[in-house]
Structures are given as structure tokens and as C-alpha cells.
Design a protein around this motif. Structure first.
Motif, PDB file in Angstrom:
ATOM      1  N   MET A   1       0.841  -1.192   0.000  1.00  0.00           N
ATOM      2  CA  MET A   1       0.000   0.000   0.000  1.00  0.00           C
ATOM      3  C   MET A   1       0.884   1.253   0.000  1.00  0.00           C
ATOM      4  N   HIS A   2       0.606   2.129  -0.950  1.00  0.00           N
ATOM      5  CA  HIS A   2       1.378   3.379  -1.021  1.00  0.00           C
ATOM      6  C   HIS A   2       0.443   4.548  -0.758  1.00  0.00           C
ATOM      7  N   PHE A   3       0.774   5.353   0.250  1.00  0.00           N
ATOM      8  CA  PHE A   3       0.009   6.562   0.539  1.00  0.00           C
ATOM      9  C   PHE A   3       0.750   7.765  -0.043  1.00  0.00           C
ATOM     10  N   HIS A   4      -0.015   8.685  -0.626  1.00  0.00           N
ATOM     11  CA  HIS A   4       0.563   9.921  -1.167  1.00  0.00           C
ATOM     12  C   HIS A   4      -0.256  11.063  -0.587  1.00  0.00           C
ATOM     13  N   VAL A   5       0.404  11.970   0.116  1.00  0.00           N
ATOM     14  CA  VAL A   5      -0.345  13.034   0.790  1.00  0.00           C
ATOM     15  C   VAL A   5       0.035  14.382   0.195  1.00  0.00           C
ATOM     16  N   LEU A   6      -0.953  15.066  -0.391  1.00  0.00           N
ATOM     17  CA  LEU A   6      -0.735  16.401  -0.943  1.00  0.00           C
ATOM     18  C   LEU A   6      -1.074  17.398   0.156  1.00  0.00           C
ATOM     19  N   THR A   7      -0.093  18.202   0.564  1.00  0.00           N
ATOM     20  CA  THR A   7      -0.275  19.038   1.745  1.00  0.00           C
ATOM     21  C   THR A   7       0.613  20.273   1.669  1.00  0.00           C
ATOM     22  N   LEU A   8       0.317  21.282   2.478  1.00  0.00           N
ATOM     23  CA  LEU A   8       1.210  22.433   2.619  1.00  0.00           C
ATOM     24  C   LEU A   8       2.161  22.213   3.792  1.00  0.00           C
ATOM     25  N   PHE A   9       1.938  21.132   4.556  1.00  0.00           N
ATOM     26  CA  PHE A   9       2.775  20.862   5.741  1.00  0.00           C
ATOM     27  C   PHE A   9       3.268  19.419   5.738  1.00  0.00           C
ATOM     28  N   PRO A  10       4.163  19.103   4.772  1.00  0.00           N
ATOM     29  CA  PRO A  10       4.590  17.705   4.623  1.00  0.00           C
ATOM     30  C   PRO A  10       5.247  17.122   5.879  1.00  0.00           C
ATOM     31  N   GLU A  11       6.017  17.947   6.619  1.00  0.00           N
ATOM     32  CA  GLU A  11       6.712  17.381   7.791  1.00  0.00           C
ATOM     33  C   GLU A  11       5.720  16.928   8.849  1.00  0.00           C
ATOM     34  N   MET A  12       4.629  17.682   8.957  1.00  0.00           N
ATOM     35  CA  MET A  12       3.634  17.322   9.964  1.00  0.00           C
ATOM     36  C   MET A  12       3.190  15.868   9.748  1.00  0.00           C
ATOM     37  N   VAL A  13       3.000  15.515   8.473  1.00  0.00           N
ATOM     38  CA  VAL A  13       2.507  14.167   8.160  1.00  0.00           C
ATOM     39  C   VAL A  13       3.633  13.144   8.269  1.00  0.00           C
ATOM     40  N   SER A  14       4.807  13.460   7.676  1.00  0.00           N
ATOM     41  CA  SER A  14       5.863  12.433   7.664  1.00  0.00           C
ATOM     42  C   SER A  14       6.355  12.172   9.078  1.00  0.00           C
ATOM     43  N   GLN A  15       6.468  13.250   9.897  1.00  0.00           N
ATOM     44  CA  GLN A  15       6.930  13.025  11.275  1.00  0.00           C
ATOM     45  C   GLN A  15       5.859  12.313  12.100  1.00  0.00           C
ATOM     46  N   GLY A  16       4.620  12.736  11.903  1.00  0.00           N
ATOM     47  CA  GLY A  16       3.524  12.150  12.680  1.00  0.00           C
ATOM     48  C   GLY A  16       3.378  10.657  12.437  1.00  0.00           C
TER      49      GLY A  16
END
Ligand code: ADE
Length: 499
Positions: A1-16
Motif C-alpha cells: 500500500m502506497h500513501f501519497h499526501v498532498l499538503t502544505l505541511f509535509p513534515e507534519m505528516v511524515s513526522q507524525g
């Protein structure tokens, strides 16, 4: 499973998502996480991504261009990755193919790159459908999921219309942005992906797995602040413990979440009515078991289901009164109504009420054994690719449209056998779960291709823990003979598809 997140705050997601179970799953390669900064795609020289809303109003809106381009870039990368995986032969294939001593060759698949796969783009928004465990299970079957996280007051509607396939909310409250909701969904979807949870963390018995809340749990010490552990848990009697846990789950759900309890007992009531004639109702029992149908009404003398993937209303009633009551629950304004019904009085009522008269009369055949059928003929069975659609459409003369066949191919549910350099036979699974669309070119008949294909589909369904079934058009004698040969049992009742 590959998740792709389009965001203005990428670190928030990758760190979380980098810690604990999901961090471990990512390191093991069970899940992949790509965060994409929408700001990197803006054509604005000041890196601006938002602007004032037309017509006035508070706040700023995210503009269409950077969102669209960020999404297009992700889709392109997915298409390239899939083409590379296919070329390297590392894509997921069913072990059944190999077990049967057959070889899987996705011929022509490598040059499918231009044909961008059907991808789910989920816009997380308080205006979406509320996320549920069932939705998590369904989304966990995708290979890639793209999440779009909004900020400010929202996103220009035009780009949403252009790219979004699903609008999903995590609940009736408003957060400052879509990152937390996307992370919540990714966490819950990931738990359903094979390999993410270890055995002891298994999702099997937890809350919502069967629509009930989890039973209470206790650990050492046996007595704490004068509160003992319920003695039954110390009895060592597994059967009694399981029974106690189910009762506790039911009681807790009834008290704390009455709406879930009602839905749980509705499913039970539906299964109990349908089980009175299991063969005739296997289509309805299976869409419930496979978690793809909503039980809309379940009574002593009738059941109404809505099957989500096919959009079909499925009905069975033991008398005409109940039939009428069930039919009155179906919204008339829907334009593409599709029905599968088990009684001829329902067929006639539907014709009257909804002015539908395109009826296919079928017999249901069910594979009730646990072991796959033994099939002597072996062929190379391959998944069909979009380029096969015309060959399928030309030789398959039942009612289905080219778009439907293409959708089934793209869903990975159509398989075929080649002979003399062309597609000689094919079969697949319909969107509501029955096996079908079986066709063998006249010149290639009597060699066992149909039998091999259906045996392959049966094996595939058994591996998923399903009961395989198919619906044979009235008068299709060769198919009836094949069902008998493969060991399927014919249901006593008829089934009518009405569109
Ligand atoms: N964005 C802001 N609030 C949200 C919610 N409740 N669910 C999904 N996305 C959101």
C-alpha cells in the motif's frame, strides 16, 4: 500500500507517521508514504498558493493550479512505478496461479503506462462522508491512495471537481486543516494491510471488527482497589470466556452505542432470514459477509440490502406485503436503479413501481466445498489488461457495456487464456461478487478453458474465505453443465436482475 499526501505541511505528516507501528511498517516496506508539498508546484513566483474568494467572504482559498499539478505529478510517478514493477515482475499476483502450476504472464501490461490507472483521490473535508471501519477495510484493498489536505477556508471547487473521487470527513467537527484527518485515516487503513500488525496486535477481535465494541480487558493484579478480575477469565475455559466476551461486547455496544447495536442485530436478523434458503440467497449472504453491503431492512419475513460496489438493491421477501414494504424504502429519484430480487412478485412490483422491465432470469449456482475443484487441464491464465477490452466486448454478448468490462479489467477482476496469439477465453468477477462473464471463442471450445478459468476464480475466492457463486442465465445449458461438473450446487429458487 502506497500513501501519497498532498499538503502544505509535509513534515507534519511524515513526522507524525514515522513512529511506532506505522514507522515499523514503513521500514519493513509494508506501506509507503510520500508527502508532497503543494507549494512546490505553484507557478506563482512568490510561491503563493492561495487567494481571496470571488464574491467576497472571510479567509483565503487554495488555488486550483498548484493542487492540480501536484496531483498530476503524483499520478505520473505512480504510473511509472507500476509499469516498472510490472516489467520487473514484482507486482502482487495471486499465489493461486502458481499453486495451480500455472504461469502468470501479464503480456502487454508493460506498455500500459500511458493508460493512467484508476486512482482514488480522497479530499479530507468536514463536508465528506464520515469515515468508518468498513471504509478503512475497503480502502485498504487499493494499491495507492492519494490524500488531499485542505487549508485556509478550502480549495477552489473546480480542481476538486477535476481530481477528487472521494470526499471523506473524520467526524462532525472542524479542524484547522486536513493533515490530522489524513493521518487518522492512514493509521486506520494501514492496520488492515497484511504484514503491518504482528499476530499479537491482530485486528481480528477488536472494536468494530464485527460491528461491536470491544469487551472489557484485565491484567495483573487479580485484585486492585478491592476490585477483582471477573472470575470466568481465570477459569481457563476458553469456550465460556469467548461466550462471556461476546455478551459483554453486545451489552456494552447496546448501552454506549445503541445505533451500532441496532445495525449489528439487523445484520444478524438478515442472516437468519437468508439462511433459511442459503443456496438461493448466497448472493445476499456473501455481500454481507464480504462487508460490501448495507443491511437497510431486516425483518422476520424479508430483507433489503444495498450493495455498495454495484449500486444494486437486493431483496428477498416471503410474502407480497413485506415485498411492498421493502420496496417503499428505496428512493425513487435515483436514476440508475438496479435490482436483484428473489421472487417473481417482487419482479412484477418493481416493473410497476419503477417502470423497469429489462429482466434477466437466472439460476444461482454455489460452490459449497472448502477445497478448490480439481481441474486436469492447465493453461496459462493471465489478468486482462485494458487493451483486451475490445476483444472481450466483441465476443461477450450478454448485456454488459464496454465501460463496465473496462472497469472490471481495471479492478483486476478479469482473467483470460491466449491461444494462437489472441485472447481465446476469459472470465471474471462482477462488481457485486458473483463469478461470470465466461466466454470461450467457438474455435477454442471443448478444450477445458472455461473449466480452468472458473476453477481459477473459485480458488481465488476460497483463498479470501468467501463462498464462490455464479448466476447462470435461464437457458444457458453449457454453463449449467459446467457448474455441475465443477461441483457447484444449483439453488432451488430463481433470481431476477432488473435494470
Ligand atoms: N478538515 C477539517 N476538519 C475536518 C474533518 N472533521 N474531517 C476531515 N477533514 C477535515
Amino acid at each position: 500500500m502506497h500513501f501519497h499526501v498532498l499538503t502544505l505541511f509535509p513534515e507534519m505528516v511524515s513526522q507524525g507517521l514515522s513512529e511506532s507501528i506505522l514507522g515499523r511498517a514503513a521500514r519493513k516496506g509494508c506501506i509507503g508514504l510520500e508527502t508532497v508539498n503543494i507549494r512546490d508546484y505553484t507557478e506563482n513566483k512568490h510561491k503563493k498558493v492561495d487567494d481571496y474568494p470571488y464574491g467576497g467572504g472571510a479567509g483565503m482559498l487554495m488555488q486550483a493550479q498548484p493542487v492540480y499539478d501536484a496531483c498530476a505529478a503524483v499520478k505520473e510517478r505512480i504510473a511509472i512505478r507500476r509499469a516498472e514493477e510490472r516489467a520487473a515482475g514484482t507486482e502482487d499476483v495471486s499465489p493461486a496461479l502458481f499453486e495451480a502450476g500455472e504461469m502468470l504472464r501479464a503480456s502487454g501490461a508493460a506498455d500500459e503506462k500511458a493508460d493512467v490507472p484508476r486512482l482514488r483521490v480522497i479530499y479530507v473535508t468536514p463536508q465528506g462522508t464520515v469515515f468508518t471501519q468498513q471504509m478503512a477495510e475497503e480502502l485498504a484493498r487499493e494499491e495507492d491512495l492519494i490524500f488531499l489536505c485542505g487549508h485556509y477556508e478550502g480549495i477552489d471547487e473546480r480542481v476538486l471537481e477535476e481530481i477528487v473521487t472521494d470526499y471523506v470527513s473524520i467526524g462532525d467537527y472542524v479542524l484547522t486543516g486536513g493533515e490530522l484527518p489524513a493521518m487518522v485515516m492512514i493509521d486506520s487503513i494501514s492496520r488492515m494491510v497484511p504484514g503491518v500488525l504482528k499476530n499479537e496486535e491482530s485486528a481480528e477481535t477488536e472494536s468494530f471488527q464485527n460491528g461491536l465494541l470491544e469487551y472489557p480487558q484485565y491484567t495483573r493484579p487479580e485484585l486492585w482497589k478491592n476490585r477483582p478480575v471477573p472470575p470466568i477469565l481465570l477459569s481457563g475455559d476458553h469456550t465460556r470466556v469467548e461466550k462471556w466476551r461476546l455478551e459483554q461486547s453486545m451489552e456494552r455496544t447496546r448501552q454506549r452505542r445503541p445505533e451500532l447495536y441496532e445495525a449489528y442485530t439487523r445484520k444478524d436478523r438478515a442472516v437468519s432470514y437468508l439462511s433459511r434458503d442459503r443456496l438461493s440467497h448466497m448472493d445476499m449472504l456473501e455481500v454481507i459477509r464480504r462487508g460490501q453491503a448495507e443491511v437497510v431492512r431486516a425483518e422476520e419475513s424479508g430483507v433489503l440490502l444495498y450493495d455498495v460496489p454495484s449500486g444494486a438493491w437486493m431483496l428477498s421477501a416471503s410474502d407480497e406485503d413485506m415485498g411492498e414494504r421493502l420496496l417503499s424504502e428505496i428512493p425513487r429519484e435515483e436514476k440508475d436503479l438496479l435490482f436483484a430480487v428473489h421472487q417473481d412478485f417482487l419482479r412484477d412490483s418493481i416493473a410497476r413501481r419503477f417502470h423497469r422491465n429489462l429482466v434477466s432470469e437466472c439460476f444461482q449456482a454455489v460452490y459449497t466445498r472448502k477445497r478448490p475443484p480439481v481441474c486436469t487441464a492447465t493453461f496459462v491464465i493471465r489478468p486482462l489488461v485494458p487493451q483486451d477490452v475490445d476483444a472481450v466486448h466483441e465476443s461477450y454478448h450478454a448485456v454488459h457495456s464496454r465501460e463496465y468490462l473496462l472497469e472490471r479489467i481495471r479492478a483486476g477482476e478479469m482473467f483470460g487464456i491466449d491461444a494462437d496469439g489472441r485472447l481465446a477465453a476469459f472470465a471474471g468477477m462482477h462488481d457485486e461478487g458473483s463469478m461470470g462473464m465466461l466466454e470461450v471463442l467457438p474455435a477454442c471450445r471443448r478444450r477445458g478453458m472455461g473449466e480452468a478459468l472458473e476453477a481459477f476464480l473459485i480458488t481465488r475466492q476460497l483463498e479470501k474465505g468467501w463462498v464462490p457463486f455464479c448466476q447462470v442465465f435461464d437457458g444457458n445449458e453449457p454453463s449449467l453443465r459446467l457448474q455441475k461438473k465443477l461441483g457447484l450446487k444449483l439453488a432451488p429458487g430463481r433470481l431476477y436482475w432488473i435494470s
